[in-house]
Design a protein around this motif. Structure first.
Motif: not given
Length: 148
Positions: A96-119
């Motif tokens: 609803x914030x940007x009249x999008x068809x879906x919401x998103x759960x996002x992680x900033x770069x402080x999150x340690x989601x690193x998984x190889x060369x991209x994630x």
């Protein structure tokens, strides 16, 4: 998104104004009092949501509270978010914030989601099913792991 002219959309301008208000609301407030104020703002932001946005935000709040209780609830550009210190680690951007068809759960770069060369760092969410919830529980645990 509604554009009021060149540059930022009306929704983007509103988000920037919300961020300025967030910073002003905690100016000069420190420690536990600041965390309490930010926590209340996060709950208020979730409470203002409706429908699927609210369901997803409520479940994300529970997930973070259970899987990474040391992250502090706050708002970030009006989004319910969770931070380590001042660094937002995970947030929910409602559809609803940007009249999008879906919401998103996002992680900033402080999150340690690193998984190889991209994630992935952002996930479209149309429903918080049991399977989706388990996926986000794993991501929140991983995102909050010590960098090293």
């Amino acid at each position: 998104m509604t554009m009021s002219g060149p540059g930022f959309s009306d929704q983007e301008r509103a988000a920037m104004q919300q961020r300025a208000a967030e910073l002003k609301a905690t100016k000069g407030v420190k420690g536990a009092a600041k965390r309490a104020r930010e926590y209340d703002a996060c709950l208020a932001a979730i409470g203002e949501l409706t429908g699927t946005d609210r369901t997803i935000a409520e479940r994300l709040h529970v997930i973070v509270s259970e899987e990474a209780p040391e992250l502090n609830a706050k708002t970030w550009y009006g989004f319910p978010s969770y931070a380590r210190g001042d660094d937002v680690i995970v947030f929910f951007q409602p559809a609803s914030k940007f009249d999008s068809r879906y919401g998103t759960i996002g992680f900033n770069d402080g999150a340690t989601l690193d998984d190889g060369e991209f994630w992935a760092t952002s996930f479209a969410v149309v429903d918080m099913t049991a399977e989706a919830e388990e996926h986000f529980r794993k991501l929140v645990r991983k995102a909050n792991a010590p960098v090293g």
